[in-house]
Design an enzyme around this catalytic site. Structure first.
Site, PDB file in Angstrom:
ATOM      1  N   GLY A 117       0.825  -1.194   0.000  1.00 16.13           N
ATOM      2  CA  GLY A 117       0.000   0.000   0.000  1.00 16.13           C
ATOM      3  C   GLY A 117       0.858   1.241   0.000  1.00 16.13           C
ATOM      4  O   GLY A 117       2.093   1.165  -0.039  1.00 16.13           O
ATOM      5  N   ASP A 232     -13.392   2.730   3.227  1.00 16.34           N
ATOM      6  CA  ASP A 232     -12.657   2.159   2.089  1.00 16.34           C
ATOM      7  C   ASP A 232     -13.119   0.735   1.807  1.00 16.34           C
ATOM      8  O   ASP A 232     -12.304  -0.165   1.597  1.00 16.34           O
ATOM      9  CB  ASP A 232     -11.150   2.195   2.348  1.00 16.34           C
TER      10      ASP A 232
END
Length: 323
Positions: A117, A232
């Site tokens: 990420g 998210d």
């Protein structure tokens, strides 16, 4: 049991109704909170006092209170340093680690990298003593800026607050007084929804889709009932194990609901293809409903096998996108 799939075919077992367990866990949690309060065990600020940037604030108060809190803060930092926590972490995120003892990095063996990420990397690892497979999330910091550390601490606080069969479990943390990094230790899950949908040999039945959606909504209901917005929800953040259990993961963008606070929230959350109209239009005052829009996008993705609102910019995402 969850929605089980095997190599030659897919079978579904009924999803367990966790509503009774959730109520019982909530009751136990409330009793524990009261017990800690009565014994003076609770230290630090309340969960709801953590803002969008990770800052905490005290409303009202006076110099005497500030002095007492300052002394208490120094005591807590000293206690956490003795437990093995690095000073840069306990100085700005003492509540997130309160009551925990860090694990040593040499207690685990990294096997392979399974995720990447913007601010973290995820590894599959084995606990050397037990042989248990876990997921290690290594968090990167921006030169250990306090805001960066607080942002990470908010994720830890949220994960510690949640306890549900369909929410990924944070088991422990790895760091030390001399360490310049921190690892979050999670239970290991073999798959994610996006990966499963990309495999041509896997075709989900309507019963399986219902089973997974029930688990997703059950986990989200637990989050929202405790004042947490995930912000998210998408296929790659929905993990599935070989028993067909789905768990909501990656709370890096999660935050507490505003609940009347005047502090604006950021609209730059939720991955674009799953972002609701109010965020596309720049709203800074929203609630848990932003997660429900994303759930609808995931539901559509389950049904057609691919994202239903694809687009490169905010302008082309709404309604006009074609499946």
């Amino acid at each position: 049991m969850g929605c089980v799939f095997v190599k030659q075919g897919v079978s579904v077992t009924p999803a367990v109704d966790h509503s009774v367990d959730s109520e019982r866990n909530s009751s136990i949690t409330n009793k524990n909170k009261k017990k800690k309060k009565d014994s003076g065990e609770s230290v630090g600020l309340s969960w709801s006092e953590v803002g969008e940037s990770g800052r905490t604030s005290l409303n009202g108060g006076n110099e005497s209170l500030s002095f007492r809190l300052g002394n208490l803060s120094k005591y807590v930092e000293g206690e956490q340093a003795a437990a093995g926590w690095p000073a840069w972490l306990s100085a700005v995120a003492s509540e997130a680690i309160h009551g925990w003892v860090p694990l040593r990095s040499d207690a685990f063996e990294k096997l392979d990298k399974i995720g990447q990420g913007t601010y973290s990397s995820v590894f599959r690892a084995k606990e050397i003593e037990t042989g248990k497979i876990v997921a290690l999330k290594k968090v990167r910091f921006d030169n250990f800026e306090p805001e960066s550390v607080r942002f990470m601490a908010r994720e830890i606080m949220i994960l510690r607050r949640l306890d549900h069969p369909n929410i990924i479990k944070l088991e422990s943390l790895i760091t030390s007084r001399l360490s310049c990094s921190i690892y979050l230790v999670f239970e290991y899950m073999e798959h994610d929804v996006t990966g499963l949908l990309s495999k041509p040999e896997i075709n989900f039945t309507e019963s399986q889709i219902k089973c997974y959606m029930k688990q997703l909504l059950s986990g989200l209901e637990h989050c929202h009932s405790r004042g947490v917005m995930h912000r998210d929800i998408k296929g790659s953040n929905l993990l599935v194990n070989n028993e067909g259990i789905l768990k909501v993961a990656d709370f890096g963008l999660a935050n507490f609901c505003n609940s009347g606070s005047k502090q604006p929230l950021t609209s730059r959350v939720v991955t674009l293809w799953y972002r609701p109209p109010e965020l596309l239009l720049g709203s800074t005052d929203y609630g848990p409903s932003v997660d429900i829009w994303s759930v609808g996008c995931v539901f559509g993705e389950f049904l057609v096998g691919k994202p239903i609102l694809k687009g490169r910019t905010e302008v082309v995402i709404p309604i006009f996108s074609k499946c």
